[in-house]
Scaffold this motif. Structure first.
Motif, PDB file in Angstrom:
ATOM      1  N   SER A 159     -25.437  57.990  45.844  1.00  0.00           N
ATOM      2  CA  SER A 159     -24.748  58.766  44.824  1.00  0.00           C
ATOM      3  C   SER A 159     -24.759  60.245  45.174  1.00  0.00           C
ATOM      4  O   SER A 159     -25.784  60.728  45.650  1.00  0.00           O
ATOM      5  CB  SER A 159     -25.431  58.536  43.476  1.00  0.00           C
ATOM      6  OG  SER A 159     -24.865  59.321  42.474  1.00  0.00           O
ATOM      7  N   PRO A 160     -23.647  60.964  44.963  1.00  0.00           N
ATOM      8  CA  PRO A 160     -22.408  60.517  44.345  1.00  0.00           C
ATOM      9  C   PRO A 160     -21.607  59.619  45.276  1.00  0.00           C
ATOM     10  O   PRO A 160     -21.635  59.799  46.489  1.00  0.00           O
ATOM     11  CB  PRO A 160     -21.652  61.819  44.044  1.00  0.00           C
ATOM     12  CG  PRO A 160     -22.167  62.790  45.057  1.00  0.00           C
ATOM     13  CD  PRO A 160     -23.593  62.400  45.311  1.00  0.00           C
TER      14      PRO A 160
ATOM     15  N   THR B 199     -15.713  60.690  44.794  1.00  0.00           N
ATOM     16  CA  THR B 199     -15.793  60.990  43.369  1.00  0.00           C
ATOM     17  C   THR B 199     -15.724  62.496  43.116  1.00  0.00           C
ATOM     18  O   THR B 199     -15.894  63.310  44.018  1.00  0.00           O
ATOM     19  CB  THR B 199     -17.091  60.443  42.741  1.00  0.00           C
ATOM     20  OG1 THR B 199     -18.217  61.010  43.421  1.00  0.00           O
ATOM     21  CG2 THR B 199     -17.150  58.937  42.847  1.00  0.00           C
TER      22      THR B 199
ATOM     23  N   THR C 132     -16.985  65.656  40.263  1.00  0.00           N
ATOM     24  CA  THR C 132     -17.951  66.006  39.229  1.00  0.00           C
ATOM     25  C   THR C 132     -17.614  67.387  38.698  1.00  0.00           C
ATOM     26  O   THR C 132     -17.101  68.229  39.424  1.00  0.00           O
ATOM     27  CB  THR C 132     -19.401  65.974  39.771  1.00  0.00           C
ATOM     28  OG1 THR C 132     -20.303  66.364  38.729  1.00  0.00           O
ATOM     29  CG2 THR C 132     -19.584  66.904  40.960  1.00  0.00           C
ATOM     30  N   ASN C 133     -17.931  67.614  37.422  1.00  0.00           N
ATOM     31  CA  ASN C 133     -17.737  68.944  36.851  1.00  0.00           C
ATOM     32  C   ASN C 133     -19.064  69.710  36.806  1.00  0.00           C
ATOM     33  O   ASN C 133     -19.144  70.773  36.209  1.00  0.00           O
ATOM     34  CB  ASN C 133     -17.092  68.876  35.467  1.00  0.00           C
ATOM     35  CG  ASN C 133     -17.932  68.114  34.466  1.00  0.00           C
ATOM     36  OD1 ASN C 133     -19.026  67.659  34.763  1.00  0.00           O
ATOM     37  ND2 ASN C 133     -17.413  67.964  33.270  1.00  0.00           N
ATOM     38  N   ASP C 134     -20.092  69.179  37.438  1.00  0.00           N
ATOM     39  CA  ASP C 134     -21.396  69.829  37.548  1.00  0.00           C
ATOM     40  C   ASP C 134     -21.516  70.405  38.959  1.00  0.00           C
ATOM     41  O   ASP C 134     -21.404  69.670  39.929  1.00  0.00           O
ATOM     42  CB  ASP C 134     -22.513  68.819  37.291  1.00  0.00           C
ATOM     43  CG  ASP C 134     -23.892  69.445  37.252  1.00  0.00           C
ATOM     44  OD1 ASP C 134     -24.050  70.633  37.612  1.00  0.00           O
ATOM     45  OD2 ASP C 134     -24.841  68.731  36.862  1.00  0.00           O
ATOM     46  N   ASN C 135     -21.744  71.706  39.063  1.00  0.00           N
ATOM     47  CA  ASN C 135     -21.786  72.310  40.404  1.00  0.00           C
ATOM     48  C   ASN C 135     -23.155  72.221  41.073  1.00  0.00           C
ATOM     49  O   ASN C 135     -23.318  72.666  42.197  1.00  0.00           O
ATOM     50  CB  ASN C 135     -21.286  73.754  40.372  1.00  0.00           C
ATOM     51  CG  ASN C 135     -22.196  74.680  39.609  1.00  0.00           C
ATOM     52  OD1 ASN C 135     -23.120  74.252  38.922  1.00  0.00           O
ATOM     53  ND2 ASN C 135     -21.926  75.964  39.697  1.00  0.00           N
TER      54      ASN C 135
ATOM     55  N   VAL D 241     -25.188  69.279  42.298  1.00  0.00           N
ATOM     56  CA  VAL D 241     -24.944  67.850  42.470  1.00  0.00           C
ATOM     57  C   VAL D 241     -26.234  67.136  42.864  1.00  0.00           C
ATOM     58  O   VAL D 241     -26.934  67.563  43.783  1.00  0.00           O
ATOM     59  CB  VAL D 241     -23.848  67.622  43.533  1.00  0.00           C
ATOM     60  CG1 VAL D 241     -23.575  66.146  43.730  1.00  0.00           C
ATOM     61  CG2 VAL D 241     -22.578  68.365  43.132  1.00  0.00           C
TER      62      VAL D 241
ATOM     63  N   PHE E  12     -17.429  64.334  48.120  1.00  0.00           N
ATOM     64  CA  PHE E  12     -17.311  64.484  46.674  1.00  0.00           C
ATOM     65  C   PHE E  12     -16.623  65.812  46.405  1.00  0.00           C
ATOM     66  O   PHE E  12     -16.589  66.693  47.266  1.00  0.00           O
ATOM     67  CB  PHE E  12     -18.677  64.410  45.967  1.00  0.00           C
ATOM     68  CG  PHE E  12     -19.639  65.502  46.345  1.00  0.00           C
ATOM     69  CD1 PHE E  12     -19.627  66.734  45.693  1.00  0.00           C
ATOM     70  CD2 PHE E  12     -20.573  65.304  47.351  1.00  0.00           C
ATOM     71  CE1 PHE E  12     -20.514  67.744  46.047  1.00  0.00           C
ATOM     72  CE2 PHE E  12     -21.465  66.304  47.711  1.00  0.00           C
ATOM     73  CZ  PHE E  12     -21.438  67.526  47.054  1.00  0.00           C
TER      74      PHE E  12
ATOM     75  N   VAL F  89     -16.350  69.080  43.693  1.00  0.00           N
ATOM     76  CA  VAL F  89     -16.853  69.828  42.545  1.00  0.00           C
ATOM     77  C   VAL F  89     -15.644  70.496  41.906  1.00  0.00           C
ATOM     78  O   VAL F  89     -14.909  71.225  42.568  1.00  0.00           O
ATOM     79  CB  VAL F  89     -17.900  70.881  42.967  1.00  0.00           C
ATOM     80  CG1 VAL F  89     -18.299  71.757  41.779  1.00  0.00           C
ATOM     81  CG2 VAL F  89     -19.127  70.211  43.578  1.00  0.00           C
TER      82      VAL F  89
ATOM     83  N   THR G 213     -15.116  72.426  38.327  1.00  0.00           N
ATOM     84  CA  THR G 213     -15.669  72.885  37.046  1.00  0.00           C
ATOM     85  C   THR G 213     -14.611  73.482  36.123  1.00  0.00           C
ATOM     86  O   THR G 213     -14.921  73.805  34.983  1.00  0.00           O
ATOM     87  CB  THR G 213     -16.780  73.930  37.278  1.00  0.00           C
ATOM     88  OG1 THR G 213     -16.234  75.039  37.996  1.00  0.00           O
ATOM     89  CG2 THR G 213     -17.946  73.333  38.054  1.00  0.00           C
TER      90      THR G 213
ATOM     91  N   SER H 100      -9.589  68.328  40.978  1.00  0.00           N
ATOM     92  CA  SER H 100      -9.665  66.881  41.191  1.00  0.00           C
ATOM     93  C   SER H 100      -8.490  66.133  40.576  1.00  0.00           C
ATOM     94  O   SER H 100      -8.422  64.916  40.661  1.00  0.00           O
ATOM     95  CB  SER H 100     -10.979  66.346  40.626  1.00  0.00           C
ATOM     96  OG  SER H 100     -11.079  66.651  39.249  1.00  0.00           O
TER      97      SER H 100
END
Length: 189
Positions: free
Chosen positions: A26-27, A31, A33-36, A38, A111, A113, A115, A151
């Motif tokens: 993971s990730p 994919t 993510t909106n979290d910087n 990770v 992945f 990022v 945000t 994304s």
């Protein structure tokens, strides 16, 4: 008669086999993510020469020539990156045993990022008259767009007059208001 015994210490067997490459968990590959910051997770690797240490790298270049994050050698099979800018990143991990036999890098996964949320606009058809009213049904069209390097737009959500949220896949959604009165429409993507 006497017997002479000479004890000679034999060299310890030498382990020259490096550990196998960890499996990335993971990730997941591809994919967003909106979290910087990770959280990275990969499989534990077993090796007869314990303890096993791990190194994980994250880079926005395929060649990992200037990693944005490099864990150096750590004992855990997970790590959290420093704050990363919005972008697409490659990541990989490897292991080494206590005799410094360094294994190969894992496969490389990516992945993104992202945000920044997409922007969403509303268009009415027909447009209201000069007094701001319509005397017929009004079609509301919601359109969402993501920032460059984002994304993409997964879905649009809207509700009318604080009702239930409606989810529409994609970057456009249309619905018709036919009841008389003032309507409040909440929406986002």
């Amino acid at each position: 008669d006497y017997l002479t015994i000479r004890v000679v210490a034999a060299p310890a067997p030498s382990d020259t086999t490096p550990p196998e490459a960890p499996t990335l968990i993971s990730p997941a590959n591809g994919t967003a993510t909106n979290d910087n910051t990770v959280e990275l997770d990969w499989s534990d690797v077993s090796d007869p020469s314990t303890p096993v240490m791990y190194q994980v790298q994250v880079d926005n270049d395929d060649d990992f020539s200037s990693p944005e994050f490099d864990s150096d050698w750590i004992s855990d099979s997970h790590a959290t990156t420093c704050a990363l800018a919005d972008n697409t990143y490659n990541w990989r991990a490897r292991a080494k045993d206590s005799l410094n036999n360094t294994g190969p890098w894992s496969v490389v996964w990516q992945f993104t990022v992202d945000t920044e949320p997409p922007t969403t606009s509303a268009a009415l058809s027909p447009k209201p008259n000069a007094a701001g009213w319509n005397n017929c049904d009004v079609t509301v069209t919601l359109t969402a767009a993501d920032n460059d390097g984002g994304s993409g737009v997964k879905e649009i959500r809207y509700r009318v007059n604080s009702g239930d949220w409606v989810t529409v896949p994609g970057s456009t959604a249309s619905f018709t208001l036919s009841d008389e009165g003032t309507h409040a429409v909440d929406y986002y993507a």
